[in-house]
Write an enzyme that holds these catalytic residues in place. Structure first.
Site, mmCIF file in Angstrom:
data_model
loop_
_atom_site.group_PDB
_atom_site.id
_atom_site.type_symbol
_atom_site.label_atom_id
_atom_site.label_comp_id
_atom_site.label_asym_id
_atom_site.label_seq_id
_atom_site.Cartn_x
_atom_site.Cartn_y
_atom_site.Cartn_z
ATOM 1 N N HIS A 109 -24.045 14.482 25.560
ATOM 2 C CA HIS A 109 -24.234 15.652 26.425
ATOM 3 C C HIS A 109 -22.887 16.260 26.783
ATOM 4 O O HIS A 109 -22.027 15.611 27.373
ATOM 5 C CB HIS A 109 -25.015 15.263 27.682
ATOM 6 C CG HIS A 109 -26.456 15.025 27.402
ATOM 7 N ND1 HIS A 109 -27.366 16.055 27.227
ATOM 8 C CD2 HIS A 109 -27.154 13.884 27.214
ATOM 9 C CE1 HIS A 109 -28.561 15.559 26.977
ATOM 10 N NE2 HIS A 109 -28.461 14.237 26.955
ATOM 11 N N GLU A 119 -22.868 19.477 28.329
ATOM 12 C CA GLU A 119 -23.154 20.580 29.248
ATOM 13 C C GLU A 119 -23.223 20.158 30.711
ATOM 14 O O GLU A 119 -23.766 20.875 31.564
ATOM 15 C CB GLU A 119 -24.482 21.233 28.827
ATOM 16 C CG GLU A 119 -25.741 20.474 29.203
ATOM 17 C CD GLU A 119 -26.104 19.287 28.333
ATOM 18 O OE1 GLU A 119 -27.275 18.902 28.366
ATOM 19 O OE2 GLU A 119 -25.224 18.745 27.620
ATOM 20 N N CYS A 154 -28.242 16.810 21.964
ATOM 21 C CA CYS A 154 -29.158 15.687 22.143
ATOM 22 C C CYS A 154 -30.436 15.904 21.315
ATOM 23 O O CYS A 154 -30.386 15.828 20.096
ATOM 24 C CB CYS A 154 -29.449 15.445 23.617
ATOM 25 S SG CYS A 154 -30.127 13.790 23.932
#
Length: 236
Positions: free
Chosen positions: A176, A178, A87
């Site tokens: 994203h 994670e 990001c």
């Protein structure tokens, strides 16, 4: 193996990647730049992981440490060392290496399909990935122009540069990867994130996004594990 992790908000941590690193016996040091922590001597680290945050890459007047961070990224990547930016980390990589990052006409927030380019399908980082997959997006800025020589690995309908590679071992990912179960609820507390979300969805958007993330969480985490294992190949 030791990672240096650069964070820009307490809730923007490595998430599921922590579990993968822990299982491998890897260690990491997290530096909370937004809280005034200084970047240490990087010579003792094997990989650099740069995460998301509510600030923008051009806000050096508000966050002077951004200039130092970009110089560290520039030096690290120029030296050919393993880098993964997520990001804001993806955008910082682009900016540091001579690309262009700007404000989007409309934020990209929600669960959206990301598609690999031909170069992405051939890239080791995405080995074993389907050509198209759902991903969680939450950003109001984007990489408008990749640095010279960069490979564009993935795109979405709203954001053409979703992933890129610079040199042999540096990667940036806009979406994203994670995520854990509490990620979306934790980020909803951050005013900048909630504003971006509600500008698109209106009232109730936070709850709908939490539900959509929960629905796809198993696939999100499976893809995260695959990407992490692929990234490990560049650490050798």
């Amino acid at each position: 193996m030791k990672f240096l992790v650069l964070q820009h908000a307490a809730s923007e941590h490595p998430g599921s990647l922590r579990d993968f690193m822990r299982a491998d016996g890897f260690t990491w040091d997290a530096v909370e730049l937004d809280e005034g922590e200084a970047i240490p001597d990087v010579s003792g680290y094997d990989a650099l992981l740069v995460l998301g945050g509510p600030m923008d890459v051009w806000e050096e007047d508000l966050h002077p440490w951004l200039a130092t961070e970009k110089q560290v990224i520039r030096d690290w990547v120029t030296a050919g060392r393993p880098f993964l930016g997520i990001c804001l980390g993806h955008q910082l990589l682009a900016d540091a290496m001579g690309g262009e990052v700007g404000k989007m006409a409309e934020p990209e927030v929600g669960v959206c399909n990301v598609s690999l380019t031909d170069e992405g399908a051939a890239c080791a980082l995405f080995a074993g990935y389907p050509n198209s997959f759902p991903a969680l997006q939450w950003h109001g800025a984007a990489v408008f122009r990749a640095p010279a020589g960069a490979k564009i690995l993935a795109s979405s309908a709203h954001c053409p540069i979703q992933a890129m590679q610079i040199g042999p071992r540096a990667f940036g990912i806009q979406y994203h990867v994670e995520l854990i179960d509490t990620t979306v609820s934790d980020w909803g507390i951050i005013p900048e994130y909630r504003c971006a979300l509600e500008s698109i969805t209106g009232p109730g958007g936070q709850e709908r996004l939490e539900a959509a993330a929960a629905e796809h969480m198993e696939q999100f985490q499976s893809n995260a594990g695959r990407l992490y294992c692929n990234f490990k190949t560049v650490l050798k």
